[in-house]
Design an enzyme around this catalytic site. Structure first.
Site, short mmCIF file in Angstrom:
data_model
loop_
_atom_site.label_atom_id
_atom_site.label_comp_id
_atom_site.label_asym_id
_atom_site.label_seq_id
_atom_site.Cartn_x
_atom_site.Cartn_y
_atom_site.Cartn_z
N CYS A 247 0.76 -1.28 0.07
CA CYS A 247 0.14 0.08 0.11
C CYS A 247 0.97 1.18 0.06
CB CYS A 247 -1.07 0.14 1.21
SG CYS A 247 -2.52 1.12 0.81
N HIS A 332 -3.94 -5.04 -0.13
CA HIS A 332 -3.43 -5.68 1.18
C HIS A 332 -3.43 -7.10 1.33
CE1 HIS A 332 -3.71 -1.84 3.82
NE2 HIS A 332 -4.20 -1.40 3.00
N GLU A 334 -2.49 -8.88 3.65
CA GLU A 334 -2.92 -9.72 4.96
C GLU A 334 -4.40 -9.55 5.12
OE1 GLU A 334 -3.35 -5.08 5.65
OE2 GLU A 334 -2.01 -6.82 4.41
#
Length: 358
Positions: A247, A332, A334
């Site tokens: 990001c 993202h 995660e």
């Protein structure tokens, strides 16, 4: 009777009902299209300084628990929803969304037409807005909004203030905190990494002194061009260590290599953004939260090559370095909250570390 209003800089008014803290806040009004994950959205430091509109019509139905926070202290400026659930039902729930917002001093508004607001932001672009009492004079609030300058030190506001101790054993990864989500640390530790968290303004010399096997640059809020100290640090380590940027980290690596960034009209915020890996043809559904993007054309004069693009608007979603073990993604991997289609990228990072250590 209406008791709170959202007033935009252009004079548009949305009247509704108050929940959360009884305070007035100014911020950039944005929208997120996720159906779930409001607790992670609430606590994502990338939303620092923003009033977040959630497009899904019912928010708060599974409450708030102690496990799903992505930071210790949420820093959004406000929350806008169609309907807020006062009686959540979930075995992990410890409090309502209303109670959580009160605890953190964050105002909210419900009962407004969030679809109309989202369409406006989509067509006109994100704007400054203010959550205020229904009694406030609209013209006065608009005048105040036009004078308001949003802060440019947003990464500084949410970054760690000092170097943290290691959180695991194994490969040593220095995690540069630009506004990190706890989920990133969790992914690294689960893969046996010895994670050391450092502030955004850590110098290249200080990073290298920690003798990292790899460096990860996290997500974060604001304009990437404001993070000049981080950009200089990246320039000093890019040819010396394996790097993975997520990001904001993706944007800063790109800037450090000579590319350019620009502000998106309304950003990418949601858990259902399709991204194509142009090297493999694979398409993943990703979680995203960013208001800026890397200019694809500006990559031509750098040592970076494009690896991922957004299906919806063809914007840059990932790059890799042509000479060094450095790669970045705009989304993202995660998740937290969102799909886990791209969690394999953490394994790619570990593989790059191992190959570079041989």
């Amino acid at each position: 009777m209406y008791n709170r209003q959202l007033i935009l800089e252009d004079g548009t008014v949305y009247k509704g009902y108050a929940f959360g803290a009884d305070v007035e806040n100014v911020g950039e009004v944005v929208f997120n299209t996720s159906m779930t994950g409001y607790q992670e959205i609430l606590s994502d430091p990338s939303y620092n300084g923003q009033i977040v509109t959630l497009t899904y019509p019912l928010i708060g139905n599974y409450g708030i628990n102690r496990d799903d926070f992505e930071s210790m202290k949420p820093c959004i400026k406000g929350m806008v929803v169609k309907e807020v659930c006062a009686t959540p039902s979930n075995f992990r729930s410890e409090k309502t969304l209303d109670e959580a917002l009160k605890d953190f001093g964050i105002p909210g508004i419900y009962g407004i037409d969030t679809r109309a607001l989202t369409r406006k932001l989509r067509s006109k672009g994100v704007v400054k807005g203010c959550l205020v009492s229904i009694d406030r004079n609209v013209d006065e609030v608009v005048a105040e909004l036009k004078k308001t300058v949003l802060p440019t030190n947003q990464i500084e506001q949410v970054s760690s203030k000092s170097i943290s101790p290691a959180l695991g054993r194994g490969r040593r990864v220095v995690l540069v905190d630009l506004g990190m989500k706890i989920g990133i640390v969790r992914e690294l530790v689960s893969r046996g990494c010895d994670v050391i968290v450092v502030p955004y303004n850590t110098t290249a010399e200080e990073v290298l002194r920690l003798e990292p096997d790899g460096v990860m640059l996290t997500n974060g809020p604001g304009d990437p061009e404001d993070a000049k100290e981080s950009i200089e640090m990246i320039k000093g380590i890019i040819n010396k260590v394996t790097i993975f940027g997520i990001c904001m980290g993706h944007q800063l690596v790109s800037l450090a290599c000579g590319a350019k960034t620009y502000k998106l009209k309304f950003g990418h915020r949601g858990g259902n953004h399709p991204v194509k890996n142009i090297l493999t043809g694979r398409v993943d559904i990703t979680s995203q939260n960013h208001g800026y993007a890397v200019d694809i054309d500006s990559l031509n004069d750098t040592d970076l090559e494009l690896t991922h693009i957004a299906i919806n608007d063809r914007s840059c979603e990932g790059v890799r370095h042509k000479k060094y073990p450095v790669f970045t993604v705009q989304f993202h991997p995660e998740a937290a909250a969102g799909p886990h289609d791209t969690s394999y990228l953490f394994d790619e990072f570990i593989k790059n570390i191992d190959n570079n250590m041989k």
